[in-house]
Every structure is written in C-alpha cells, then in structure tokens.
Design an enzyme around this catalytic site. Structure first.
Site, PDB file in Angstrom:
ATOM      1  N   ARG A 142       0.848  -1.193   0.000  1.00 52.95           N
ATOM      2  CA  ARG A 142       0.000   0.000   0.000  1.00 52.95           C
ATOM      3  C   ARG A 142       0.883   1.244   0.000  1.00 52.95           C
ATOM      4  O   ARG A 142       2.097   1.145   0.182  1.00 52.95           O
ATOM      5  CB  ARG A 142      -0.936   0.001   1.212  1.00 52.95           C
ATOM      6  N   GLY A 143       0.228   2.405  -0.169  1.00 48.45           N
ATOM      7  CA  GLY A 143       0.969   3.647  -0.330  1.00 48.45           C
ATOM      8  C   GLY A 143       1.153   3.864  -1.826  1.00 48.45           C
ATOM      9  O   GLY A 143       1.500   2.927  -2.555  1.00 48.45           O
ATOM     10  N   ALA A 144       0.897   5.103  -2.269  1.00 50.85           N
ATOM     11  CA  ALA A 144       0.838   5.361  -3.715  1.00 50.85           C
ATOM     12  C   ALA A 144       2.083   4.886  -4.478  1.00 50.85           C
ATOM     13  O   ALA A 144       1.964   4.126  -5.449  1.00 50.85           O
ATOM     14  CB  ALA A 144       0.565   6.852  -3.933  1.00 50.85           C
TER      15      ALA A 144
ATOM     16  N   ARG B 251      -7.148  -0.512  -7.328  1.00 51.52           N
ATOM     17  CA  ARG B 251      -7.481   0.651  -6.489  1.00 51.52           C
ATOM     18  C   ARG B 251      -7.581   1.878  -7.403  1.00 51.52           C
ATOM     19  O   ARG B 251      -6.710   2.076  -8.253  1.00 51.52           O
ATOM     20  CB  ARG B 251      -6.414   0.886  -5.396  1.00 51.52           C
TER      21      ARG B 251
ATOM     22  N   GLN C 217      -3.071   2.612   9.676  1.00 51.76           N
ATOM     23  CA  GLN C 217      -1.722   2.698   9.086  1.00 51.76           C
ATOM     24  C   GLN C 217      -0.777   3.506   9.989  1.00 51.76           C
ATOM     25  O   GLN C 217       0.424   3.236  10.025  1.00 51.76           O
ATOM     26  CB  GLN C 217      -1.769   3.355   7.698  1.00 51.76           C
TER      27      GLN C 217
ATOM     28  N   ASP D  78      -1.959  10.939  -2.681  1.00 47.37           N
ATOM     29  CA  ASP D  78      -2.261   9.867  -3.645  1.00 47.37           C
ATOM     30  C   ASP D  78      -2.525  10.420  -5.031  1.00 47.37           C
ATOM     31  O   ASP D  78      -2.356   9.716  -6.032  1.00 47.37           O
ATOM     32  CB  ASP D  78      -3.462   9.052  -3.171  1.00 47.37           C
TER      33      ASP D  78
ATOM     34  N   ASN E 230      -5.494  12.545  -0.194  1.00 44.66           N
ATOM     35  CA  ASN E 230      -4.690  11.659   0.669  1.00 44.66           C
ATOM     36  C   ASN E 230      -5.655  10.898   1.574  1.00 44.66           C
ATOM     37  O   ASN E 230      -6.882  11.068   1.488  1.00 44.66           O
ATOM     38  CB  ASN E 230      -3.677  12.488   1.475  1.00 44.66           C
ATOM     39  N   LYS E 231      -5.106  10.076   2.439  1.00 47.05           N
ATOM     40  CA  LYS E 231      -5.900   9.234   3.329  1.00 47.05           C
ATOM     41  C   LYS E 231      -6.997  10.025   4.039  1.00 47.05           C
ATOM     42  O   LYS E 231      -6.771  11.157   4.476  1.00 47.05           O
ATOM     43  CB  LYS E 231      -4.949   8.582   4.345  1.00 47.05           C
TER      44      LYS E 231
END
Ligand code: MRU
Length: 361
Positions: free
Chosen positions: A51-53, A94, A201, A242, A252-253
C-alpha cells in the site's frame, strides 16, 4: 534487523516473482509474500498487503512484467492484447492513487514503442522499466527528503497522518523522508502519529517505522489532533498524497483534510509531500478525483474481538479525501517546493522537467 532493513516491494529476478512485505501483518509479524500470479498481485494491492501510492505503482509494474512473461503470445498483436488486459486488470485494484496507472502506462508505452523487437526482448525491456521505476522512486524520495529538511530543524515536532514512510515507497517515504534523512544526519525529531482509522496505518506502520529509526514517537487517535495543536505541541504537519490536481488540491488518506482545517485554525504550517508521479496535471481540481469506497466491515468489525456497531447499520467508508489547495502551505516534490498559487508553481515544475537544461559544452 529492524523493519527499515526490509524492502516493502521488490523483484526476485532469479525465480521471477514479486516480493511484498505483507503490511497487513505489521507490526506483529514480518512476512514476505512471493507472488507471480496476476490475481494474487491484484488481491495484494486491493487488500493493502502492499500500500501507499508509490509502492502500489512499483508492485503493479513488477506485476505487469511477470504477467508479460507468462503470456503465451505468438505475435506482437496478440502479445499487446494480453498485456493490455493485464494492465487494465491491475489498474482496477485501487482507483485513487495515480501512481498505479502512471506506472502501468509507463510499461505499456515501452511495449508500444518496441514493435520491432522480439517478444522475449520486449519482456526484458519491461523488466528493466519496472526496475527503473523502483530505483527512481528511491532517488525521488531522497530528494523530497532533502527539500523537506529545509523546512525543519533539529528538535521540531511534526504531526503526520496515515503512513507515507518507507513502507509506502521503495525507501525513505515522502512525508517521512525528511525525518529519515535527518536521522541519517544525526538530527532528532518528535513525531505525533494519527492512528488513522479505520485501517490503522499510523498506529501499525508509521509508529513502527519511526520507532525503528529512533524517532521520539507519540501515537494519538485521529480525533486528538486538534487538542495537541491547541496545546502548541505541533510545529508542522507533514502528509503524503495519492493524487494532486493541477490547482494543488491534494487527495490523501481520509482524515487529512480535517487535519488541514485544524492546522489553518491553529496557525500550524501544513505541507503535502509527494513525487511528481503523484501530480496529475490532466485534472484541474480535486473534484475530478475518484475516491475509493471500501467495505463496511473495516469500520464495524476489523480489529475488534467482537462487532462494535449494530447489525445492519448504514456505513460510509471513503478511503481518501481531498484537501483544498487554500489550506496547503507548500507541496514538496523531488524538484523543489511548490508554493501558492499552485496552478503556476506546479506548471513551472512540469515545464522544467519537460525541458531539462541543455548541458554546457
Ligand atoms: O490506503 P493507503 O494506505 O494506500 O493510503 C496511503 C496514503 O494515503 C498515503 O499517505 C499516500 O499513498 C502517500 S504514500 C507515500
């Protein structure tokens, strides 16, 4: 060995397979997945094992190379048809982080430009492109760290959200790159990590990787950020991204935009840190960004010994939000720090990338 000695995503070239440090098991277990099948790679991205862009872009690039290896195509058109199908399938894992489609399209373009090569030669070129994406990511993150370090000094306290650290990239991270780079130079920082509901996270990953780097780390629930800002404990907020629109709106998140509102109210500078591969100049504002919606169980059941919400309650679970550009003090990229107005400063960065300075003779 601590967690920072593991690679979040890599390619085993001997037994060609994608190696992923399973982030759903952290911080309790360090488990490396060996994947070759495109369905397993898709699932690993969807379930946030990787995970994470930037990390999902790298994983997808290796995944597309591995799929290309296993395509049983006799000629270029059927190879390209199989590659396109694999690209589109991986891209569907995603929707929000632009790095996923950016990395997949970069590989696909290499194949498009290789019509005159044999299929094994094209497959080799795809491998080299995927490896280049990964090594460029390390360099970009290091440069983001260097630019970010100019904003802080020894002893400052940063608040961060989600995980935009080494685990989300190939090395250093984006929002956490100045911290990791500063540590290499012997600097000390305090970091408050939002736990980052619903997938934690911040608690599971950011706190874990910062502590492994010897950073003075304090975990808070997401709804405590306003209180720590009010108490004057925070010098700056650093978050990842992201997808950033041409006007600076930054996705972002989920929870990032409310942090930005709080930071504005309490006069705390709010920085977004990310590589130019996360900036999507094809969209004008954040309103065009597709926000991923995830399963209700992530809120009602996950992490709890028993369900913590009434059966059949309606649940809304957007995984990301968009922070309005007016709330952002600066966007830190590998090419420098963009300042408002972002429509001009981001365009300026892309103009510089497209027109590299002519080497002197
Ligand atoms: O759903 P996730 O964990 O993939 O979300 C990650 C984030 O929002 C990060 O902040 C972002 O991808 C930047 S990672 C360098």
């Amino acid at each position: 060995m601590n967690i920072l000695t593991y690679e979040s995503v890599s390619l085993d070239e001997n037994e060609p397979s994608l190696l992923i440090l399973d982030q759903t098991k952290l911080p309790n277990d360090i488990n490396i997945l060996h994947l070759t099948d495109i369905h397993d790679i898709h699932r690993a991205i969807y379930t946030l094992q990787v995970r994470g862009a930037p990390a999902i872009g790298i994983a997808a690039a290796f995944g597309l190379y591995l799929s290309a290896r296993s395509l049983n195509a006799q000629d270029y058109p059927s190879f390209m048809a199989g590659l396109k199908e694999a690209r589109d399938f991986l891209n569907s894992a995603r929707p929000t982080a632009v790095n996923l489609s950016w990395a997949l399209n970069r590989l696909y373009s290499v194949a498009e430009d290789s019509r005159d090569k044999s299929i094994p030669e094209i497959v080799e070129a795809l491998k080299l492109e995927a490896l280049a994406i990964k090594s460029e990511d390390t360099e970009m993150c290091r440069r983001i760290g260097e630019h970010g370090l100019t904003l802080i000094h020894d002893g400052v306290t940063i608040l961060t959200h989600c995980n935009a650290g080494q685990l989300a990239t190939s090395k250093y991270g984006t929002a956490l790159a100045p911290i990791h780079l500063g540590r290499e130079k012997g600097m000390n920082f305090r970091v408050y990590c939002d736990e980052t509901r619903p997938l934690l996270q911040g608690a599971r990953l950011t706190a874990f990787e910062l502590m492994a780097d010897g950073v003075d780390t304090t975990l808070i629930c997401d709804n405590m950020a306003g209180q720590v800002m009010k108490e004057g404990k925070i010098d700056a907020v650093f978050v990842g991204c992201d997808r950033v629109a041409a006007n600076g709106d930054s996705c972002n998140k989920i929870g990032t935009s409310s942090l930005a509102v709080l930071a504005k109210y309490y006069g705390v500078p709010f920085y977004v840190l990310g590589p130019t591969s996360t900036i999507d100049m094809s969209i004008q504002t954040g309103a065009e960004i597709v926000i991923e919606q995830r399963k209700p169980e992530e809120i009602t059941e996950m992490w709890y010994a028993q369900r913590m919400a009434p059966q059949d309650v309606k649940v809304y679970n957007p995984a990301f939000d968009v922070t309005d550009h007016e709330l952002i003090t600066g966007i830190v990229t590998e090419h420098g720090i963009a300042r408002p107005p972002y429509t001009d400063s981001l365009r300026e960065i892309f103009t510089t990338i497209e027109k590299p300075s002519t080497p002197s003779l």
